[in-house]
Design an enzyme around this catalytic site. Structure first.
Site, PDB file in Angstrom:
ATOM      1  CE  LYS A  41     -38.164  29.898 -77.915  1.00  0.00           C
ATOM      2  NZ  LYS A  41     -38.600  29.860 -79.340  1.00  0.00           N
ATOM      3  CG  ASP A 101     -42.311  46.694 -71.229  1.00  0.00           C
ATOM      4  OD1 ASP A 101     -41.917  47.843 -71.396  1.00  0.00           O
ATOM      5  OD2 ASP A 101     -43.352  46.252 -71.770  1.00  0.00           O
ATOM      6  CG  ASP A 161     -38.919  37.339 -79.914  1.00  0.00           C
ATOM      7  OD1 ASP A 161     -38.809  37.756 -78.747  1.00  0.00           O
ATOM      8  OD2 ASP A 161     -39.960  36.836 -80.364  1.00  0.00           O
ATOM      9  NE  ARG A 167     -36.007  34.226 -79.946  1.00  0.00           N
ATOM     10  CZ  ARG A 167     -36.741  34.726 -78.947  1.00  0.00           C
ATOM     11  NH1 ARG A 167     -36.218  35.622 -78.145  1.00  0.00           N
ATOM     12  NH2 ARG A 167     -37.982  34.342 -78.769  1.00  0.00           N
TER      13      ARG A 167
END
Ligand code: IMP
Ligand code: MG
Length: 187
Positions: A41, A101, A161, A167
């Protein structure tokens, strides 16, 4: 009440960067129709802003990937748990990611899409952390690149988040890294 974080990139900085990035991306696809695939998301806020700055006709799709990672072992179990019906074959695909990442999530998605024979496949991420890679993947565009490790800080806000909070912050901020391990789970 909205939670709070240390500002790393302000609302204005993000808007300026996205206003540069959209036309840069558009130049690569002159007169072409782009298929944008957002990784849920975390991409949602970035995606909403960026697609309005890309001067090219585009369609929008969403994919959600779960990954349960064992940091120490460097192993991953990644799978797609939601996707819109994306017509990958022979299309110009642009993946929008929030953070690259370790690269595990993105690499998995790239493999999945390559098998479906797109005409082209590129990646734009909101944040690139090249120092954290376990798999050698390179986004084509990054709004921001963090060359120094964040050590004990965790990024939140502007769609990012921690445990589904933060968020809705309009900026990208940091909070103290919760716990010893990185919070993982559904992206
Ligand atoms: P990786 O590249 O497979 O390690 O996964 C990157 C995903 O981990 C991102 O899409 C984020 O959802 C999450 N992530 C990594 N670092 C952070 C952070 O500092 N804040 C919030 N989410 C993060
Ligand atoms: Mg996430």
């Amino acid at each position: 009440m909205k939670p709070d974080a240390h500002v790393l990139f302000s609302e204005e900085q993000i808007a300026r960067r996205i206003a540069e990035l959209g036309p840069e991306i558009g130049k690569v696809y002159p007169g072409q129709e782009l298929t944008v695939v957002g990784l849920m998301k975390g991409c949602l806020v970035f995606m909403a802003d960026l697609i309005r700055k890309i001067p090219t006709d585009l369609s929008v799709h969403l994919v959600r990937v779960t990954s349960q990672r064992e940091e120490e072992a460097g192993t991953a179990r990644t799978e797609i748990i939601y996707t819109t019906t994306v017509p990958y074959e022979n299309r110009d695909i642009l993946i929008l990611d929030d953070i690259v990442d370790t690269g595990i999530t993105l690499n998995f998605l790239l493999d999945h899409i390559r098998e479906r024979k797109p005409k082209s496949l590129r990646v734009c991420t909101l944040i690139d952390k090249p120092g954290e890679r376990k798999i050698d993947v390179h986004p084509d565009w990054a709004a921001f690149t963090l060359r120094e490790p964040l050590e004990d800080r965790f990024l939140v806000g502007y769609g990012l988040d921690y445990a589904e909070s933060y968020r809705g912050l309009p900026y990208i901020g940091t909070i103290p890294r919760p716990g010893a391990g990185r919070p993982r789970g559904v992206q």
